[in-house]
Design a protein around this motif. Structure first.
Motif, short mmCIF file in Angstrom:
data_model
loop_
_atom_site.label_atom_id
_atom_site.label_comp_id
_atom_site.label_asym_id
_atom_site.label_seq_id
_atom_site.Cartn_x
_atom_site.Cartn_y
_atom_site.Cartn_z
N GLN A 198 -21.93 -5.94 -27.90
CA GLN A 198 -20.53 -5.73 -27.68
C GLN A 198 -19.83 -6.89 -28.47
O GLN A 198 -20.28 -7.82 -28.43
CB GLN A 198 -20.08 -5.79 -26.37
CG GLN A 198 -18.56 -5.13 -26.31
CD GLN A 198 -18.07 -5.33 -24.71
OE1 GLN A 198 -18.89 -5.57 -23.69
NE2 GLN A 198 -16.72 -5.02 -24.47
N VAL A 199 -18.63 -6.46 -29.55
CA VAL A 199 -17.95 -7.30 -30.20
C VAL A 199 -16.48 -7.51 -29.98
O VAL A 199 -16.11 -6.36 -29.62
CB VAL A 199 -18.05 -6.86 -31.68
CG1 VAL A 199 -17.29 -8.09 -32.75
CG2 VAL A 199 -19.46 -7.11 -32.08
N GLN A 200 -16.09 -8.61 -29.85
CA GLN A 200 -14.72 -8.72 -29.51
C GLN A 200 -13.96 -9.61 -30.72
O GLN A 200 -14.44 -10.75 -31.25
CB GLN A 200 -14.39 -9.44 -28.04
CG GLN A 200 -14.58 -8.60 -27.09
CD GLN A 200 -14.06 -9.40 -25.76
OE1 GLN A 200 -14.49 -10.56 -25.52
NE2 GLN A 200 -13.46 -8.56 -24.99
N LEU A 201 -12.97 -9.40 -31.13
CA LEU A 201 -12.08 -10.12 -31.93
C LEU A 201 -10.75 -10.42 -31.06
O LEU A 201 -9.91 -9.77 -30.64
CB LEU A 201 -11.54 -9.43 -33.18
CG LEU A 201 -12.40 -9.32 -34.42
CD1 LEU A 201 -13.98 -8.78 -34.14
CD2 LEU A 201 -12.02 -8.52 -35.52
N VAL A 202 -10.56 -11.80 -30.93
CA VAL A 202 -9.43 -12.38 -30.19
C VAL A 202 -8.63 -13.04 -31.03
O VAL A 202 -9.03 -14.20 -31.42
CB VAL A 202 -10.21 -13.05 -28.94
CG1 VAL A 202 -8.93 -13.50 -28.01
CG2 VAL A 202 -10.98 -12.31 -28.04
#
Length: 121
Positions: free
Chosen positions: A1-5
């Motif tokens: 899973q990838v997150q861009l914050v």
């Protein structure tokens, strides 16, 4: 899973400055391009600036000379420094990344949740 914050954004007067940052995290194998898009009220999302892993950057004509994109590859983070802001820069700014995860051996596009920038005239 990838997150861009994303972080940064807010309200600023015309002529002012603001900085945005975006950190990509998760099961990332490699990152190609990172960048920023924006969407003004009632308009389509448009490119602001992008930067490759080697540091090659691309800007929309409307922000050239005023915005600077940079990147920290070790931190998987992209920055956008905005100066001489105009009312027409108002919108939601979305972080973008073209990357490969550890589990899918292909390049895919990921987006942040967006951060609002409001420039008052």
């Amino acid at each position: 899973q990838v997150q861009l914050v994303e972080s940064g954004g807010g309200l600023v007067q015309a002529g002012g400055s603001l900085g945005l940052s975006c950190k990509a995290s998760g099961t990332i194998s490699s990152i190609n391009t990172m960048g920023w898009y924006r969407q003004a009220p009632g308009k389509q999302r448009e490119l602001v600036a992008t930067i490759t892993s080697s540091g090659s950057s691309n800007y929309a004509d409307s922000v050239k000379g005023r915005f600077t994109i940079s990147r920290d590859n070790a931190e998987n983070t992209v920055y956008l420094q905005m100066v001489s802001l105009k009312a027409e820069d108002t919108g939601v700014y979305y972080c973008y990344s073209n990357l490969m995860t550890l589990y899918e051996l292909r390049w895919l596009d990921y987006w942040g949740q967006g951060t609002r920038v409001t420039v008052s005239s």
